[in-house]
Design an enzyme around this catalytic site. Structure first.
Site, PDB file in Angstrom:
ATOM      1  N   GLY A   1       1.858  -6.291  -3.247  1.00  0.00           N
ATOM      2  CA  GLY A   1       2.594  -7.370  -2.601  1.00  0.00           C
ATOM      3  C   GLY A   1       3.923  -6.935  -2.014  1.00  0.00           C
ATOM      4  O   GLY A   1       4.196  -5.755  -1.853  1.00  0.00           O
ATOM      5  N   TYR A   2       4.772  -7.931  -1.706  1.00  0.00           N
ATOM      6  CA  TYR A   2       6.006  -7.755  -0.952  1.00  0.00           C
ATOM      7  C   TYR A   2       5.648  -7.022   0.348  1.00  0.00           C
ATOM      8  O   TYR A   2       6.132  -5.937   0.649  1.00  0.00           O
ATOM      9  CB  TYR A   2       7.077  -7.012  -1.764  1.00  0.00           C
ATOM     10  CG  TYR A   2       8.467  -7.475  -1.399  1.00  0.00           C
ATOM     11  CD1 TYR A   2       8.909  -8.730  -1.801  1.00  0.00           C
ATOM     12  CD2 TYR A   2       9.311  -6.691  -0.640  1.00  0.00           C
ATOM     13  CE1 TYR A   2      10.172  -9.187  -1.446  1.00  0.00           C
ATOM     14  CE2 TYR A   2      10.578  -7.140  -0.277  1.00  0.00           C
ATOM     15  CZ  TYR A   2      11.000  -8.394  -0.688  1.00  0.00           C
ATOM     16  OH  TYR A   2      12.249  -8.847  -0.330  1.00  0.00           O
ATOM     17  N   LEU A   3       4.757  -7.673   1.067  1.00  0.00           N
ATOM     18  CA  LEU A   3       4.051  -7.010   2.164  1.00  0.00           C
ATOM     19  C   LEU A   3       4.939  -6.686   3.354  1.00  0.00           C
ATOM     20  O   LEU A   3       5.848  -7.441   3.700  1.00  0.00           O
ATOM     21  CB  LEU A   3       2.881  -7.893   2.634  1.00  0.00           C
ATOM     22  CG  LEU A   3       1.848  -8.255   1.563  1.00  0.00           C
ATOM     23  CD1 LEU A   3       0.768  -9.166   2.171  1.00  0.00           C
ATOM     24  CD2 LEU A   3       1.202  -7.018   0.945  1.00  0.00           C
ATOM     25  N   HIS A   4       4.643  -5.549   3.967  1.00  0.00           N
ATOM     26  CA  HIS A   4       5.334  -5.113   5.182  1.00  0.00           C
ATOM     27  C   HIS A   4       4.280  -4.594   6.162  1.00  0.00           C
ATOM     28  O   HIS A   4       3.072  -4.682   5.882  1.00  0.00           O
ATOM     29  CB  HIS A   4       6.382  -4.047   4.852  1.00  0.00           C
ATOM     30  CG  HIS A   4       5.869  -2.927   3.997  1.00  0.00           C
ATOM     31  ND1 HIS A   4       4.918  -2.034   4.443  1.00  0.00           N
ATOM     32  CD2 HIS A   4       6.129  -2.583   2.707  1.00  0.00           C
ATOM     33  CE1 HIS A   4       4.650  -1.168   3.486  1.00  0.00           C
ATOM     34  NE2 HIS A   4       5.360  -1.479   2.414  1.00  0.00           N
TER      35      HIS A   4
ATOM     36  N   HIS B   1       1.336  -2.359   4.934  1.00  0.00           N
ATOM     37  CA  HIS B   1       0.202  -3.092   4.367  1.00  0.00           C
ATOM     38  C   HIS B   1      -0.627  -3.737   5.489  1.00  0.00           C
ATOM     39  O   HIS B   1      -1.858  -3.695   5.477  1.00  0.00           O
ATOM     40  CB  HIS B   1       0.693  -4.193   3.428  1.00  0.00           C
ATOM     41  CG  HIS B   1       1.483  -3.727   2.239  1.00  0.00           C
ATOM     42  ND1 HIS B   1       2.825  -3.941   2.116  1.00  0.00           N
ATOM     43  CD2 HIS B   1       1.113  -3.054   1.118  1.00  0.00           C
ATOM     44  CE1 HIS B   1       3.270  -3.448   0.964  1.00  0.00           C
ATOM     45  NE2 HIS B   1       2.244  -2.886   0.331  1.00  0.00           N
TER      46      HIS B   1
ATOM     47  N   GLN C   1       0.572   0.842 -14.536  1.00  0.00           N
ATOM     48  CA  GLN C   1       1.018   2.024 -13.794  1.00  0.00           C
ATOM     49  C   GLN C   1       2.536   2.203 -13.788  1.00  0.00           C
ATOM     50  O   GLN C   1       3.046   3.082 -13.118  1.00  0.00           O
ATOM     51  CB  GLN C   1       0.461   2.002 -12.367  1.00  0.00           C
ATOM     52  CG  GLN C   1       1.057   0.956 -11.453  1.00  0.00           C
ATOM     53  CD  GLN C   1       0.263   0.824 -10.167  1.00  0.00           C
ATOM     54  OE1 GLN C   1      -0.884   0.387 -10.161  1.00  0.00           O
ATOM     55  NE2 GLN C   1       0.861   1.214  -9.057  1.00  0.00           N
TER      56      GLN C   1
ATOM     57  N   GLY D   1      -3.174   3.814   2.033  1.00  0.00           N
ATOM     58  CA  GLY D   1      -2.211   4.459   2.914  1.00  0.00           C
ATOM     59  C   GLY D   1      -1.922   5.886   2.483  1.00  0.00           C
ATOM     60  O   GLY D   1      -1.802   6.172   1.289  1.00  0.00           O
TER      61      GLY D   1
ATOM     62  N   LYS E   1       0.805   7.129   2.787  1.00  0.00           N
ATOM     63  CA  LYS E   1       2.144   7.060   2.193  1.00  0.00           C
ATOM     64  C   LYS E   1       2.088   7.511   0.725  1.00  0.00           C
ATOM     65  O   LYS E   1       2.970   8.186   0.232  1.00  0.00           O
ATOM     66  CB  LYS E   1       2.656   5.624   2.311  1.00  0.00           C
ATOM     67  CG  LYS E   1       3.794   5.242   1.418  1.00  0.00           C
ATOM     68  CD  LYS E   1       5.078   5.703   2.006  1.00  0.00           C
ATOM     69  CE  LYS E   1       6.327   5.407   1.188  1.00  0.00           C
ATOM     70  NZ  LYS E   1       6.216   4.796  -0.083  1.00  0.00           N
TER      71      LYS E   1
HETATM   72  P1  AMP Z   1       1.716  -0.835  -2.643  1.00  0.00           P
HETATM   73  O1  AMP Z   1       1.805  -2.304  -2.419  1.00  0.00           O
HETATM   74  O2  AMP Z   1       3.013  -0.122  -2.480  1.00  0.00           O
HETATM   75  O3  AMP Z   1       0.979  -0.477  -3.914  1.00  0.00           O
HETATM   76  O4  AMP Z   1       0.817  -0.271  -1.464  1.00  0.00           O
HETATM   77  C1  AMP Z   1      -0.468  -0.787  -1.216  1.00  0.00           C
HETATM   78  C2  AMP Z   1      -1.150   0.074  -0.189  1.00  0.00           C
HETATM   79  O5  AMP Z   1      -0.379   0.083   1.008  1.00  0.00           O
HETATM   80  C3  AMP Z   1      -1.300   1.537  -0.633  1.00  0.00           C
HETATM   81  O6  AMP Z   1      -2.566   2.027  -0.199  1.00  0.00           O
HETATM   82  C4  AMP Z   1      -0.173   2.196   0.097  1.00  0.00           C
HETATM   83  O7  AMP Z   1      -0.387   3.574   0.342  1.00  0.00           O
HETATM   84  C5  AMP Z   1      -0.148   1.426   1.395  1.00  0.00           C
HETATM   85  N1  AMP Z   1       1.150   1.574   2.036  1.00  0.00           N
HETATM   86  C6  AMP Z   1       2.369   1.315   1.496  1.00  0.00           C
HETATM   87  N2  AMP Z   1       3.354   1.638   2.376  1.00  0.00           N
HETATM   88  C7  AMP Z   1       2.738   2.123   3.481  1.00  0.00           C
HETATM   89  C8  AMP Z   1       3.200   2.637   4.726  1.00  0.00           C
HETATM   90  N3  AMP Z   1       4.491   2.723   5.017  1.00  0.00           N
HETATM   91  N4  AMP Z   1       2.276   3.040   5.627  1.00  0.00           N
HETATM   92  C9  AMP Z   1       0.956   2.969   5.346  1.00  0.00           C
HETATM   93  N5  AMP Z   1       0.456   2.507   4.190  1.00  0.00           N
HETATM   94  C10 AMP Z   1       1.332   2.081   3.268  1.00  0.00           C
END
Ligand code: AMP
Length: 287
Positions: A35-38, A41, A65, A151, A153
């Protein structure tokens, strides 16, 4: 066509929705998030929309985690905002379970992916990738997607998930998606909101460092010299506290002994600015 966003917070209700999509002949694409999507995501959702008929996104801040001294309790959350981003990006079904729904009793089954989980973030965050592998496997059991989008990332996370899927013959295709960045190069991350103005400015050093060493790697300079170069460059920023700056083979994450043509390497950085730990990376193919 106006996109409607369905949302479920129980496993049973989610499974029913997915069953209906399957019965309608749709393929299922899955985007797991905290969450806290950007826009990072959203880019995974856009990829999922292109490759699957029905897109499921989960939003779950997974306690397994996070280490005892990490940011679980202050991890940023804004479900209202997330619903808007998810809808605009093209999510069909949002899964927003509580911790009690996901883990009604103490979890006694853990997935450990050895080797790829051990270096980099695995070293600084003991148990982190067990928590990731376990929740991703559980989410795969719940959603049973045809395709799942991750991602780059979190390059080590992708390597761990791909290895788990191979080892356990999980019937899902993992799709790697590129890193989405802010205009000044900072990789988008939910944790970027923790940065104060000065930290935010100095944080651009991660991307600048990756860009800077690209040519040294392409021209096969000595590994030690490149690592030293990276650390020196990051240290020009007074608020930067380096956790690691490493180059490993990708995706098996073993040591690079020599530059071998055709092999992929991961240039990986983790740097703290105040209480915020940022990661960034670049994958290169040796020519
Ligand atoms: P998170 O919410 O941080 O666990 O991320 C969820 C998914 O979004 C994971 O597969 C991340 O690798 C991907 N993600 C997070 N930030 C980015 C980014 N800047 N570019 C591409 N994918 C991202």
């Amino acid at each position: 066509m106006i996109q409607t966003l369905m949302e479920e917070s129980t496993i049973a209700a989610l499974r029913q929705r997915i069953k209906e999509a399957r019965q309608a002949g749709k393929t299922i694409g899955f985007v797991p998030t905290m969450g806290y999507l950007h826009d990072g995501h959203a880019s995974l959702v856009r990829a999922a929309r292109e490759q699957a008929d029905f897109v499921v996104m989960s939003i779950f801040v997974n306690p397994l985690q996070f280490g005892p001294n990490e940011d679980l309790s202050r991890y940023p959350r804004d479900l209202e905002h997330d619903r808007k981003v998810a809808k605009a990006a093209g999510v069909d079904l949002l899964f927003t379970p509580s911790v009690e729904e996901m883990y009604p009793s103490r979890v006694l089954t853990n997935i450990t992916v050895s080797q790829v989980s051990e270096p980099l973030c695995g070293k600084s965050r003991p148990g982190h990738f067990d928590g990731v592998a376990t929740v991703v496997m559980k989410l795969f059991q719940i959603v049973q997607p045809d395709l799942a989008f991750f991602g780059q990332k979190d390059a080590q996370q992708v390597a761990v998930v791909e290895q788990m899927v191979r080892d356990l013959s999980v019937p899902v295709q993992i799709v790697r998606c590129p890193i989405i960045r802010e205009e000044d190069g900072l990789a988008m991350s939910s944790r970027n909101v923790y940065l104060n103005e000065e930290e935010r400015k100095q944080a651009t050093i991660l991307y600048q460092t990756l860009q800077h060493v690209r040519s040294s790697i392409v021209t096969k300079q000595p590994l030690d010299r490149i690592i030293a170069e990276m650390k020196n460059m990051i240290s020009t920023q007074p608020l930067a506290d380096i956790d690691y700056a490493e180059i490993l083979r990708y995706p098996d994450l073993t040591a690079v002994k020599e530059w071998k043509s055709g092999e992929q390497v991961l240039v990986a950085l983790a740097v703290r600015f105040g209480r915020t730990r940022l990661i960034d990376n670049m994958i290169l193919t040796i020519s």
